[in-house]
Scaffold this motif. Sequence first.
Motif, mmCIF file in Angstrom:
data_model
loop_
_atom_site.group_PDB
_atom_site.id
_atom_site.type_symbol
_atom_site.label_atom_id
_atom_site.label_comp_id
_atom_site.label_asym_id
_atom_site.label_seq_id
_atom_site.Cartn_x
_atom_site.Cartn_y
_atom_site.Cartn_z
ATOM 1 N N GLY A 9 0.670 -1.211 -0.061
ATOM 2 C CA GLY A 9 0.052 0.052 0.122
ATOM 3 C C GLY A 9 0.873 1.286 -0.024
ATOM 4 O O GLY A 9 2.073 1.335 -0.374
ATOM 5 N N PHE A 10 0.224 2.447 0.620
ATOM 6 C CA PHE A 10 0.890 3.546 0.534
ATOM 7 C C PHE A 10 2.359 3.844 1.485
ATOM 8 O O PHE A 10 3.295 4.464 0.785
ATOM 9 C CB PHE A 10 0.003 4.454 1.093
ATOM 10 C CG PHE A 10 0.465 6.009 0.799
ATOM 11 C CD1 PHE A 10 0.591 6.461 -0.244
ATOM 12 C CD2 PHE A 10 0.616 6.764 2.112
ATOM 13 C CE1 PHE A 10 1.324 7.946 -0.253
ATOM 14 C CE2 PHE A 10 1.194 8.141 2.169
ATOM 15 C CZ PHE A 10 1.302 8.670 0.659
ATOM 16 N N ALA A 11 2.198 3.148 2.402
ATOM 17 C CA ALA A 11 3.635 3.137 3.191
ATOM 18 C C ALA A 11 4.698 2.487 2.234
ATOM 19 O O ALA A 11 5.781 2.832 2.383
ATOM 20 C CB ALA A 11 3.093 2.384 4.428
ATOM 21 N N GLY A 12 4.475 1.435 1.773
ATOM 22 C CA GLY A 12 5.210 0.807 0.875
ATOM 23 C C GLY A 12 5.561 1.391 -0.313
ATOM 24 O O GLY A 12 7.187 1.574 -0.526
ATOM 25 N N ARG A 13 4.927 2.426 -0.885
ATOM 26 C CA ARG A 13 5.164 3.193 -1.853
ATOM 27 C C ARG A 13 5.984 4.444 -1.373
ATOM 28 O O ARG A 13 7.035 4.833 -2.308
ATOM 29 C CB ARG A 13 4.117 3.570 -2.516
ATOM 30 C CG ARG A 13 3.109 2.753 -3.121
ATOM 31 C CD ARG A 13 3.106 2.517 -4.562
ATOM 32 N NE ARG A 13 3.454 3.501 -5.436
ATOM 33 C CZ ARG A 13 3.113 3.984 -6.401
ATOM 34 N NH1 ARG A 13 1.936 3.414 -7.028
ATOM 35 N NH2 ARG A 13 3.554 4.961 -7.537
ATOM 36 N N LEU A 14 5.911 4.553 -0.051
ATOM 37 C CA LEU A 14 6.943 5.629 0.506
ATOM 38 C C LEU A 14 8.312 5.135 0.645
ATOM 39 O O LEU A 14 9.348 6.105 0.911
ATOM 40 C CB LEU A 14 6.238 6.352 1.583
ATOM 41 C CG LEU A 14 5.185 7.029 1.654
ATOM 42 C CD1 LEU A 14 4.680 7.600 3.076
ATOM 43 C CD2 LEU A 14 5.473 8.329 0.878
ATOM 44 N N GLY A 15 8.585 3.998 0.909
ATOM 45 C CA GLY A 15 9.768 3.152 1.033
ATOM 46 C C GLY A 15 9.727 2.934 2.500
ATOM 47 O O GLY A 15 10.892 2.157 2.825
ATOM 48 N N ALA A 16 8.851 2.756 3.140
ATOM 49 C CA ALA A 16 8.831 1.848 4.647
ATOM 50 C C ALA A 16 9.087 0.330 4.286
ATOM 51 O O ALA A 16 8.647 -0.154 3.502
ATOM 52 C CB ALA A 16 7.772 2.133 5.386
ATOM 53 N N THR A 17 9.931 0.023 5.144
ATOM 54 C CA THR A 17 10.076 -1.575 5.535
ATOM 55 C C THR A 17 9.813 -2.086 6.806
ATOM 56 O O THR A 17 10.191 -1.400 7.849
ATOM 57 C CB THR A 17 11.606 -1.892 4.913
ATOM 58 O OG1 THR A 17 12.571 -1.239 5.823
ATOM 59 C CG2 THR A 17 11.724 -1.823 3.479
ATOM 60 N N VAL A 18 9.116 -3.232 6.693
ATOM 61 C CA VAL A 18 8.975 -4.089 8.145
ATOM 62 C C VAL A 18 10.494 -4.629 8.654
ATOM 63 O O VAL A 18 10.762 -5.416 7.839
ATOM 64 C CB VAL A 18 7.760 -4.828 7.881
ATOM 65 C CG1 VAL A 18 7.515 -5.430 9.179
ATOM 66 C CG2 VAL A 18 6.545 -4.175 7.426
ATOM 67 N N GLU A 19 10.631 -4.361 9.607
ATOM 68 C CA GLU A 19 11.818 -4.661 10.088
ATOM 69 C C GLU A 19 11.484 -6.072 11.263
ATOM 70 O O GLU A 19 12.259 -7.086 11.248
ATOM 71 C CB GLU A 19 12.614 -3.927 10.925
ATOM 72 C CG GLU A 19 13.159 -2.655 10.518
ATOM 73 C CD GLU A 19 14.295 -2.991 9.592
ATOM 74 O OE1 GLU A 19 15.361 -3.623 9.922
ATOM 75 O OE2 GLU A 19 14.272 -2.863 8.435
ATOM 76 N N ASP A 20 10.394 -6.118 11.921
ATOM 77 C CA ASP A 20 9.980 -7.016 12.708
ATOM 78 C C ASP A 20 8.361 -6.881 13.058
ATOM 79 O O ASP A 20 8.109 -5.806 13.079
ATOM 80 C CB ASP A 20 10.947 -6.952 13.935
ATOM 81 C CG ASP A 20 10.560 -8.230 15.079
ATOM 82 O OD1 ASP A 20 10.313 -9.324 14.495
ATOM 83 O OD2 ASP A 20 10.241 -8.037 16.269
ATOM 84 N N ALA A 21 7.813 -7.942 12.982
ATOM 85 C CA ALA A 21 6.466 -7.861 13.696
ATOM 86 C C ALA A 21 6.090 -9.281 14.202
ATOM 87 O O ALA A 21 6.265 -10.489 13.525
ATOM 88 C CB ALA A 21 5.648 -7.574 12.278
#
Length: 127
Positions: A9-21
């Motif tokens: 989604g939008f956060a991915g398009r901004l360049g955010a990456t999930v480090e841990d969940a």
Amino acid sequence: MADDGTPGGFAGRLGATVEDAGDGAATLAFEVRDEHLNPAGTLHGGVVATLVDTVMGQAVRSTTGDGEVPATSQLTVTYLRPGRPGPLEVRGRVRTRGEHLTICEADVEQEGRALAHAVATFALLER
């Protein structure tokens, strides 16, 4: 979440990456670039709001079953200082999980300094 660590989604398009969940917590990494800045030359507040909403959504998703979808119903962001170009760490966690509502908190840090704190309520919807 996409297989490459992006939240999609939008956060991915901004360049955010999930480090841990997992276990009601999540961490995002984000690199502030020039396109994320407002006219004052600091990190745009809408980017911060997107990041905290996303990290808290990831934290909630780590506690839900296949039939539950978290949807943000309330989001409050307190901006503590301006962000600059460079890396950010965004951490979120579930504070209270109810039958239909979940309360979360998130913090944004840059170079070990707090930039923002957020609180959100997520409704748990059925697919």
